[in-house]
Design an enzyme around this catalytic site. Structure first.
Site, PDB file in Angstrom:
ATOM      1  N   HIS A   9       0.853  -1.324   0.027  1.00  0.00           N
ATOM      2  CA  HIS A   9       0.015   0.042   0.001  1.00  0.00           C
ATOM      3  C   HIS A   9       1.005   1.033  -0.027  1.00  0.00           C
ATOM      4  O   HIS A   9       2.054   1.416   0.296  1.00  0.00           O
ATOM      5  CB  HIS A   9      -1.081   0.030   1.134  1.00  0.00           C
ATOM      6  CG  HIS A   9      -0.291   0.025   2.612  1.00  0.00           C
ATOM      7  ND1 HIS A   9       0.329   1.276   2.947  1.00  0.00           N
ATOM      8  CD2 HIS A   9       0.118  -0.814   3.444  1.00  0.00           C
ATOM      9  CE1 HIS A   9       0.896   0.929   4.148  1.00  0.00           C
ATOM     10  NE2 HIS A   9       0.974  -0.374   4.441  1.00  0.00           N
ATOM     11  N   GLU A  79      -1.469  -7.130   8.257  1.00  0.00           N
ATOM     12  CA  GLU A  79      -0.355  -7.001   8.480  1.00  0.00           C
ATOM     13  C   GLU A  79      -0.019  -7.823   9.728  1.00  0.00           C
ATOM     14  O   GLU A  79      -1.028  -8.154  10.356  1.00  0.00           O
ATOM     15  CB  GLU A  79      -0.022  -5.554   8.799  1.00  0.00           C
ATOM     16  CG  GLU A  79       1.324  -4.904   9.235  1.00  0.00           C
ATOM     17  CD  GLU A  79       2.622  -5.493   8.232  1.00  0.00           C
ATOM     18  OE1 GLU A  79       2.839  -6.771   8.091  1.00  0.00           O
ATOM     19  OE2 GLU A  79       3.421  -4.722   7.729  1.00  0.00           O
TER      20      GLU A  79
END
Length: 199
Positions: A9, A79
């Site tokens: 990202h 994550e």
């Protein structure tokens, strides 16, 4: 089998300042949005058979900005759960834990809903995700794209190459970049890393 594309990202306020950002759902900065938009030519130049994205907004917005269609949200792409180190920088951690290194030492325990993960636990999630990638390759034509997070994608790369999760430390990964994992003579290889348009 096609290529596996990994997209980290774009920039967030926390990634810019080096704060460990696991489950905290921070948005992209304007620079992060621009990083994502610049990746469009790199993605559009390939036939995409399947795309998966982390449930966190920084990954989902990146996927939207690079023009991915029909993405599948998958919790295995989230994550690393940093537990008690969520929102803290490496420098701050090392003040009380000299020599600490995420990929070998793991994290301090966090609250019950986010207790933290060991490198091995992140590796197990990566292995599950790679099984889904292989299933997608078996059922579609074209490449597979994963839009997720830096530390997780580093561990996933290590596992794809047959390395232990801790070897994710070998693969520095910048925000707003594309990496390509392919094969050579039937074996997994890195075919491109930290790629940005014009790089």
């Amino acid at each position: 089998m096609g290529d596996l594309f990994l997209v980290r990202h774009g920039e967030t306020e926390w990634s810019r300042s080096g704060r460990h950002t696991g489950w905290t759902d921070v948005p992209l900065t304007e620079r992060g949005r621009e990083e994502a938009r610049r990746l469009v030519p790199l993605i559009r130049s390939h036939r995409i058979g399947a795309a998966f994205v982390s449930p966190l907004q920084r990954a989902r917005e990146t996927a939207e900005l690079i023009g991915l269609q029909d993405t599948r949200v998958d919790v295995d792409l989230r994550e690393w759960d940093y537990g008690g180190y969520e929102g803290i920088t490496t420098v701050e951690i090392q003040r009380t834990r000299p020599g600490w290194f995420l990929f070998t030492d793991g994290v301090a325990p966090g609250p019950p809903e986010h207790p933290g993960e060991t490198p091995e636990q992140v590796g197990e999630r990566a292995d599950r995700m790679l099984a889904k990638v292989d299933a997608a390759f078996a059922n579609t034509e074209g490449c597979v794209v994963l839009v997720a997070h830096g530390h997780f994608l580093r561990v996933l790369t290590a596992r794809r190459l047959g390395l232990p999760p801790s070897d994710g430390a070998l693969f520095q990964l910048a925000t707003g970049t594309v990496c390509r994992l392919g094969t050579e003579h039937g074996r997994p290889v890195i075919a491109g890393w930290n790629v940005r348009p014009g790089a």
